[in-house]
Design an enzyme around this catalytic site. Structure first.
Site, PDB file in Angstrom:
ATOM      1  N   HIS A 146     -11.869  19.625 -23.023  1.00 53.02           N
ATOM      2  CA  HIS A 146     -11.681  18.472 -23.902  1.00 53.02           C
ATOM      3  C   HIS A 146     -12.632  17.344 -23.518  1.00 53.02           C
ATOM      4  CE1 HIS A 146      -7.825  20.434 -24.785  1.00 53.02           C
ATOM      5  NE2 HIS A 146      -7.676  19.605 -25.804  1.00 53.02           N
ATOM      6  N   ASN A 205     -13.441  21.226 -14.933  1.00 48.17           N
ATOM      7  CA  ASN A 205     -12.425  20.793 -15.891  1.00 48.17           C
ATOM      8  C   ASN A 205     -11.149  20.343 -15.195  1.00 48.17           C
ATOM      9  OD1 ASN A 205     -10.986  20.340 -18.218  1.00 48.17           O
ATOM     10  ND2 ASN A 205     -11.127  22.421 -18.999  1.00 48.17           N
TER      11      ASN A 205
END
Length: 287
Positions: free
Chosen positions: A174, A206
Site C-alpha cells: 500500500h 513492507n
C-alpha cells in the site's frame, strides 16, 4: 551506495514527484527515521518508543524550510478526465489531498481518502497523496471486509491484477495505508485498488521500515492538526559500470508486466492550523 549519492538522487528524482519540492530535509530510512525539528536520539535513549527516538536515523541533509510552490496550473486541473467506472473521479477534489498543487497530472483519480496518478506503462501509481486528520474511525469498519482488486476503469492490457503478484516474491504494498483510512468502509476498500494504490514491494520492507514511516505519519497528529503525505515508487539507476555508464533496471512481474520499483519515497508534511507551524521531511527506501 554512498549516502551522498542517495541524497542527490532523492533531490533530483523526487523534486517534481512529491509536493513539488523537497527542501525541508532528506533522510535515509533504511535504519530508522527522525521527525525533522526533533533532537537526534542518543544511544542512551534508543528503544524508549517515543516518536523521534525510534530507529535513531541520522539526518543526511537539513535545510531551512521554504513554502512548497504550486506544482499544477489551472490548465492542468482542467485537463483531468473522469474515469467513468465509479472508481475515482476528476475535478478539484484532489485539493483536499494536494494542498499545494498536483505533483503531476497523469491519469489523476480522486477517491474517498486519497488521490492517485496512474501510470499505465508501469501498471502502478506514480504517486498517491493523502490528508490525515484526527477524525475517528467509523463503526464496524474492518479490513477483513476488504479485498485487493483490479480496476475495471483501467484498460485490461494496462491493468494490474492479483494474478500478476502470485508467485512473484513481492507483496502488494500500500502507498496510502489501509490502517490510516478507516472512516468509512468504502474509503478503506479503495486503498486495495491495485492500479491506484499498490506497488510490488519487497516483503521485509513492507512490514518493517515502510510500516514505521506509516506509523510516524499518524503519530504526528498528536502535535499537528493535519498531516499531508505523498508516497510512490521510484526507478533509479544502479552504480556506474566500468565505462562510467548508468542503467535503470527493474523486475516486472506477471502477465501484465507490473513494474517492481527499485526504491520507494514518502514525503510527510505536518501542518498545524492553530499555530501555523509546518514541518516537511522526505524519506527514500530501497526496495
Amino acid at each position: 551506495m554512498p549516502p551522498s549519492s542517495l541524497v542527490r538522487r532523492l533531490s533530483d528524482v523526487c523534486a517534481g514527484a512529491a509536493l513539488g519540492v523537497l527542501s525541508a530535509g532528506a533522510y535515509v530510512a533504511g535504519s530508522g527515521m527522525v521527525a525533522r525539528g526533533q533532537p537526534e536520539p542518543s544511544a542512551a535513549h534508543e528503544g524508549t518508543g517515543s516518536l523521534h527516538e525510534e530507529g535513531a536515523a541520522t539526518p543526511l541533509v537539513q535545510r531551512e524550510q521554504v513554502p512548497p510552490p504550486r506544482a499544477a496550473t489551472a490548465a492542468a486541473s482542467e485537463s483531468l478526465k473522469a474515469s467513468g467506472d465509479g472508481e475515482g473521479s476528476d475535478g478539484a477534489g484532489w485539493r483536499q489531498f494536494c494542498r499545494w498543487g498536483l505533483p503531476s497530472n497523469e491519469n489523476v483519480r480522486v477517491y474517498t481518502d486519497y488521490a492517485s496518478s496512474l501510470n499505465f506503462r508501469t501498471r502502478a501509481p506514480n504517486w498517491v497523496a493523502e490528508h490525515l486528520t484526527r477524525a475517528a474511525d467509523g463503526e464496524r469498519v474492518d479490513r477483513k471486509h476488504s479485498r485487493f482488486r483490479a480496476e475495471k476503469g483501467v484498460p485490461e492490457m494496462w491493468r494490474a491484477t492479483n494474478e500478476d503478484y502470485r508467485g512473484s516474491q513481492f507483496s502488494r504494498g500500500h502507498m496510502a495505508p489501509a490502517g490510516a483510512h478507516k472512516r468509512t468502509q468504502a474509503g478503506l476498500d479503495e486503498t486495495f485498488l491495485l492500479s491506484s494504490n499498490i506497488v510490488p514491494q519487497e516483503m521485509s520492507n513492507n512490514g518493517s521500515d515502510w510500516l514505521r514511516l506509516e506509523r510516524l505519519a499518524k503519530e504526528l497528529l498528536r502535535r499537528y492538526t493535519d498531516v499531508y503525505v505523498v508516497s510512490g515508487p521510484l526507478y533509479l539507476p544502479g552504480d556506474a559500470t566500468e565505462d562510467g555508464r548508468k542503467y535503470v533496471t527493474y523486475e516486472v512481474i506477471g502477465k501484465h508486466a507490473v513494474a517492481a520499483p527499485t526504491h520507494l519515497f514518502k514525503v510527510i508534511c505536518a501542518h498545524d492550523t492553530h499555530s501555523g507551524e509546518q514541518q516537511l521531511s522526505a524519506f527514500l527506501l530501497p526496495n
